[in-house]
Design a protein around this motif. Sequence first.
Motif, PDB file in Angstrom:
ATOM      1  N   ILE A  12       0.862  -1.181   0.000  1.00  0.00           N
ATOM      2  CA  ILE A  12       0.000   0.000   0.000  1.00  0.00           C
ATOM      3  C   ILE A  12       0.898   1.230   0.000  1.00  0.00           C
ATOM      4  O   ILE A  12       1.858   1.305   0.777  1.00  0.00           O
ATOM      5  CB  ILE A  12      -0.912   0.029   1.240  1.00  0.00           C
ATOM      6  N   THR A  13       0.615   2.183  -0.873  1.00  0.00           N
ATOM      7  CA  THR A  13       1.341   3.451  -0.859  1.00  0.00           C
ATOM      8  C   THR A  13       0.339   4.595  -0.763  1.00  0.00           C
ATOM      9  O   THR A  13      -0.786   4.499  -1.267  1.00  0.00           O
ATOM     10  CB  THR A  13       2.207   3.642  -2.118  1.00  0.00           C
ATOM     11  N   VAL A  14       0.752   5.673  -0.114  1.00  0.00           N
ATOM     12  CA  VAL A  14      -0.112   6.838   0.023  1.00  0.00           C
ATOM     13  C   VAL A  14       0.762   8.054   0.326  1.00  0.00           C
ATOM     14  O   VAL A  14       1.806   7.945   0.976  1.00  0.00           O
ATOM     15  CB  VAL A  14      -1.159   6.628   1.148  1.00  0.00           C
ATOM     16  N   TRP A  15       0.341   9.213  -0.177  1.00  0.00           N
ATOM     17  CA  TRP A  15       0.992  10.477   0.161  1.00  0.00           C
ATOM     18  C   TRP A  15       0.256  11.099   1.346  1.00  0.00           C
ATOM     19  O   TRP A  15      -0.971  11.169   1.349  1.00  0.00           O
ATOM     20  CB  TRP A  15       0.959  11.439  -1.024  1.00  0.00           C
ATOM     21  N   ILE A  16       1.024  11.553   2.353  1.00  0.00           N
ATOM     22  CA  ILE A  16       0.425  12.170   3.540  1.00  0.00           C
ATOM     23  C   ILE A  16       1.146  13.480   3.838  1.00  0.00           C
ATOM     24  O   ILE A  16       2.380  13.529   3.863  1.00  0.00           O
ATOM     25  CB  ILE A  16       0.518  11.244   4.775  1.00  0.00           C
ATOM     26  N   TYR A  17       0.357  14.528   4.028  1.00  0.00           N
ATOM     27  CA  TYR A  17       0.896  15.829   4.448  1.00  0.00           C
ATOM     28  C   TYR A  17       0.380  16.096   5.850  1.00  0.00           C
ATOM     29  O   TYR A  17      -0.824  16.042   6.101  1.00  0.00           O
ATOM     30  CB  TYR A  17       0.429  16.937   3.506  1.00  0.00           C
ATOM     31  N   ARG A  18       1.275  16.388   6.773  1.00  0.00           N
ATOM     32  CA  ARG A  18       0.843  16.660   8.142  1.00  0.00           C
ATOM     33  C   ARG A  18       1.057  18.125   8.474  1.00  0.00           C
ATOM     34  O   ARG A  18       2.097  18.711   8.158  1.00  0.00           O
ATOM     35  CB  ARG A  18       1.574  15.775   9.146  1.00  0.00           C
ATOM     36  N   ASP A  19       0.058  18.720   9.093  1.00  0.00           N
ATOM     37  CA  ASP A  19       0.134  20.108   9.552  1.00  0.00           C
ATOM     38  C   ASP A  19      -0.158  20.099  11.042  1.00  0.00           C
ATOM     39  O   ASP A  19      -1.300  20.200  11.473  1.00  0.00           O
ATOM     40  CB  ASP A  19      -0.876  20.962   8.790  1.00  0.00           C
ATOM     41  N   LEU A  20       0.903  19.953  11.835  1.00  0.00           N
ATOM     42  CA  LEU A  20       0.776  19.849  13.286  1.00  0.00           C
ATOM     43  C   LEU A  20       1.690  20.889  13.933  1.00  0.00           C
ATOM     44  O   LEU A  20       2.852  20.607  14.245  1.00  0.00           O
ATOM     45  CB  LEU A  20       1.156  18.441  13.776  1.00  0.00           C
ATOM     46  N   PRO A  21       1.211  22.116  14.110  1.00  0.00           N
ATOM     47  CA  PRO A  21       2.041  23.178  14.691  1.00  0.00           C
ATOM     48  C   PRO A  21       2.567  22.799  16.072  1.00  0.00           C
ATOM     49  O   PRO A  21       1.822  22.308  16.923  1.00  0.00           O
ATOM     50  CB  PRO A  21       1.077  24.363  14.774  1.00  0.00           C
ATOM     51  N   GLY A  22       3.864  22.997  16.275  1.00  0.00           N
ATOM     52  CA  GLY A  22       4.471  22.737  17.573  1.00  0.00           C
ATOM     53  C   GLY A  22       4.913  21.313  17.799  1.00  0.00           C
ATOM     54  O   GLY A  22       5.578  21.020  18.795  1.00  0.00           O
ATOM     55  N   PHE A  23       4.575  20.403  16.887  1.00  0.00           N
ATOM     56  CA  PHE A  23       4.959  19.005  17.038  1.00  0.00           C
ATOM     57  C   PHE A  23       6.338  18.777  16.422  1.00  0.00           C
ATOM     58  O   PHE A  23       6.617  19.236  15.315  1.00  0.00           O
ATOM     59  CB  PHE A  23       3.948  18.086  16.342  1.00  0.00           C
ATOM     60  N   ARG A  24       7.182  18.059  17.128  1.00  0.00           N
ATOM     61  CA  ARG A  24       8.498  17.724  16.591  1.00  0.00           C
ATOM     62  C   ARG A  24       8.497  16.342  15.944  1.00  0.00           C
ATOM     63  O   ARG A  24       9.108  16.127  14.918  1.00  0.00           O
ATOM     64  CB  ARG A  24       9.551  17.789  17.699  1.00  0.00           C
ATOM     65  N   THR A  25       7.843  15.394  16.585  1.00  0.00           N
ATOM     66  CA  THR A  25       7.798  14.025  16.071  1.00  0.00           C
ATOM     67  C   THR A  25       6.367  13.513  16.137  1.00  0.00           C
ATOM     68  O   THR A  25       5.710  13.652  17.168  1.00  0.00           O
ATOM     69  CB  THR A  25       8.710  13.090  16.889  1.00  0.00           C
ATOM     70  N   VAL A  26       5.904  12.940  15.048  1.00  0.00           N
ATOM     71  CA  VAL A  26       4.551  12.390  15.021  1.00  0.00           C
ATOM     72  C   VAL A  26       4.573  11.064  14.277  1.00  0.00           C
ATOM     73  O   VAL A  26       5.131  10.956  13.192  1.00  0.00           O
ATOM     74  CB  VAL A  26       3.560  13.342  14.323  1.00  0.00           C
ATOM     75  N   TYR A  27       3.998  10.049  14.895  1.00  0.00           N
ATOM     76  CA  TYR A  27       3.818   8.802  14.172  1.00  0.00           C
ATOM     77  C   TYR A  27       2.359   8.675  13.767  1.00  0.00           C
ATOM     78  O   TYR A  27       1.473   9.297  14.340  1.00  0.00           O
ATOM     79  CB  TYR A  27       4.271   7.598  15.003  1.00  0.00           C
ATOM     80  N   PHE A  28       2.141   7.868  12.773  1.00  0.00           N
ATOM     81  CA  PHE A  28       0.818   7.730  12.174  1.00  0.00           C
ATOM     82  C   PHE A  28       0.554   6.250  11.951  1.00  0.00           C
ATOM     83  O   PHE A  28       1.480   5.462  11.746  1.00  0.00           O
ATOM     84  CB  PHE A  28       0.790   8.497  10.844  1.00  0.00           C
ATOM     85  N   ASN A  29      -0.705   5.858  12.024  1.00  0.00           N
ATOM     86  CA  ASN A  29      -1.086   4.457  11.838  1.00  0.00           C
ATOM     87  C   ASN A  29      -1.798   4.236  10.515  1.00  0.00           C
ATOM     88  O   ASN A  29      -2.638   5.041  10.108  1.00  0.00           O
ATOM     89  CB  ASN A  29      -2.033   3.991  12.948  1.00  0.00           C
ATOM     90  N   ILE A  30      -1.453   3.137   9.859  1.00  0.00           N
ATOM     91  CA  ILE A  30      -2.242   2.613   8.747  1.00  0.00           C
ATOM     92  C   ILE A  30      -2.711   1.229   9.169  1.00  0.00           C
ATOM     93  O   ILE A  30      -1.906   0.402   9.606  1.00  0.00           O
ATOM     94  CB  ILE A  30      -1.430   2.521   7.446  1.00  0.00           C
ATOM     95  N   VAL A  31      -4.001   0.980   9.070  1.00  0.00           N
ATOM     96  CA  VAL A  31      -4.575  -0.278   9.536  1.00  0.00           C
ATOM     97  C   VAL A  31      -5.325  -0.938   8.384  1.00  0.00           C
ATOM     98  O   VAL A  31      -6.118  -0.288   7.697  1.00  0.00           O
ATOM     99  CB  VAL A  31      -5.549  -0.055  10.715  1.00  0.00           C
ATOM    100  N   LEU A  32      -5.056  -2.210   8.170  1.00  0.00           N
ATOM    101  CA  LEU A  32      -5.809  -2.981   7.189  1.00  0.00           C
ATOM    102  C   LEU A  32      -6.749  -3.908   7.945  1.00  0.00           C
ATOM    103  O   LEU A  32      -6.312  -4.746   8.733  1.00  0.00           O
ATOM    104  CB  LEU A  32      -4.871  -3.784   6.289  1.00  0.00           C
ATOM    105  N   HIS A  33      -8.046  -3.728   7.719  1.00  0.00           N
ATOM    106  CA  HIS A  33      -9.058  -4.544   8.391  1.00  0.00           C
ATOM    107  C   HIS A  33      -9.493  -5.675   7.462  1.00  0.00           C
ATOM    108  O   HIS A  33      -9.987  -5.431   6.357  1.00  0.00           O
ATOM    109  CB  HIS A  33     -10.278  -3.693   8.757  1.00  0.00           C
ATOM    110  N   ASN A  34      -9.288  -6.899   7.925  1.00  0.00           N
ATOM    111  CA  ASN A  34      -9.692  -8.081   7.169  1.00  0.00           C
ATOM    112  C   ASN A  34     -10.685  -8.872   8.012  1.00  0.00           C
ATOM    113  O   ASN A  34     -10.488  -9.062   9.212  1.00  0.00           O
ATOM    114  CB  ASN A  34      -8.474  -8.946   6.848  1.00  0.00           C
ATOM    115  N   ASP A  35     -11.764  -9.332   7.399  1.00  0.00           N
ATOM    116  CA  ASP A  35     -12.788 -10.074   8.129  1.00  0.00           C
ATOM    117  C   ASP A  35     -12.316 -11.513   8.331  1.00  0.00           C
ATOM    118  O   ASP A  35     -12.406 -12.349   7.433  1.00  0.00           O
ATOM    119  CB  ASP A  35     -14.108 -10.044   7.348  1.00  0.00           C
ATOM    120  N   ASN A  36     -11.801 -11.796   9.535  1.00  0.00           N
ATOM    121  CA  ASN A  36     -11.285 -13.130   9.843  1.00  0.00           C
ATOM    122  C   ASN A  36     -12.260 -13.963  10.667  1.00  0.00           C
ATOM    123  O   ASN A  36     -11.887 -15.015  11.189  1.00  0.00           O
ATOM    124  CB  ASN A  36      -9.965 -13.010  10.614  1.00  0.00           C
ATOM    125  N   ARG A  37     -13.479 -13.504  10.800  1.00  0.00           N
ATOM    126  CA  ARG A  37     -14.443 -14.245  11.608  1.00  0.00           C
ATOM    127  C   ARG A  37     -14.674 -15.641  11.035  1.00  0.00           C
ATOM    128  O   ARG A  37     -14.851 -15.823   9.834  1.00  0.00           O
ATOM    129  CB  ARG A  37     -15.770 -13.496  11.667  1.00  0.00           C
TER     130      ARG A  37
END
Length: 291
Positions: A12-37
């Motif tokens: 999976i690829t995606v472009w992300i732009y973050r605008d977080l004033p005052g933040f030095r380090t930010v992590y972000f989550n990508i989650v893939l939901h698969n129906d394993n029931r």
Amino acid sequence: MNHEDGSSWNRITVWIYRDLPGFRTVYFNIVLHNDNRGDTSVDNIKYDDAFVPYDSPQGYRYYNIYGGLNYVLLENHKWNKVYWEIPHVRRDRVIAVELRYRLQGNQPEMADTVKFYFDEMYLEKVEQPEHYEGWNVAPGHIAHNHVGYAIGFPKIALASDLSADTCSLIEANSGKEVLKKPVRVTKTHIGTFQVFDFTECDIPGTYILKAGDAQTRPFSIGDFTSLYRDNLIKLINFFYCQRCGTEIPGRHSACHADLLIKIIVNGAVVPIDEDFLNAKAVIKSNPPCIE
């Protein structure tokens, strides 16, 4: 997404732009939901729903053991191209790809409103994904010490699927072959490995290893101090930057000030951030109770 079969794709690829004033380090989550029931090969736990919230009682196990959860670090105020290879993630009944920022405490200088922009998300297929599991070496690669090898110490490189019977140690600058030896095959309890031992070479310099079509990036042979000093300094600096409760210039302000650790010394409660040095003097004779 309605139980889409994503088995043909592994990235999976995606472009992300973050605008977080005052933040030095930010992590972000990508989650893939698969129906394993109902799939007992995935887990013997029966999930209540196909879409499992992270903060639910089953969330941690679902995301961190049997689901697809990826953490990425983003640079602030610029577009970041994010890549996530997913050959190890179940994706035969995909119901959602979630882009998520975790809500948590923040330092005083951080803004209370943040913005993320997303563009060009794609499912892609990579012919040879990155090696992600097991002790065996990735196909077509030679595993070696990227820091370098110290004079007077063992020098060993490993591979798993080389077709070549010999491996050469080559000077990176001149292309001169310094050493050529047979590749030795060793079987262990964690797998079968092709071993190239070039311990006898103690000539300082920059080298590459080459076996058939496979070769390493340049690495150094040198004295122990010159090779490892910078890495040890970086390691110590990492622990320094992780300190809480005090400002680390250029990294973060004093953080976690709302946490209090207390040490009980001689029946008296001593906050660790107020009188720790005085408490330390009597800790040896009075084992502390930490709350």
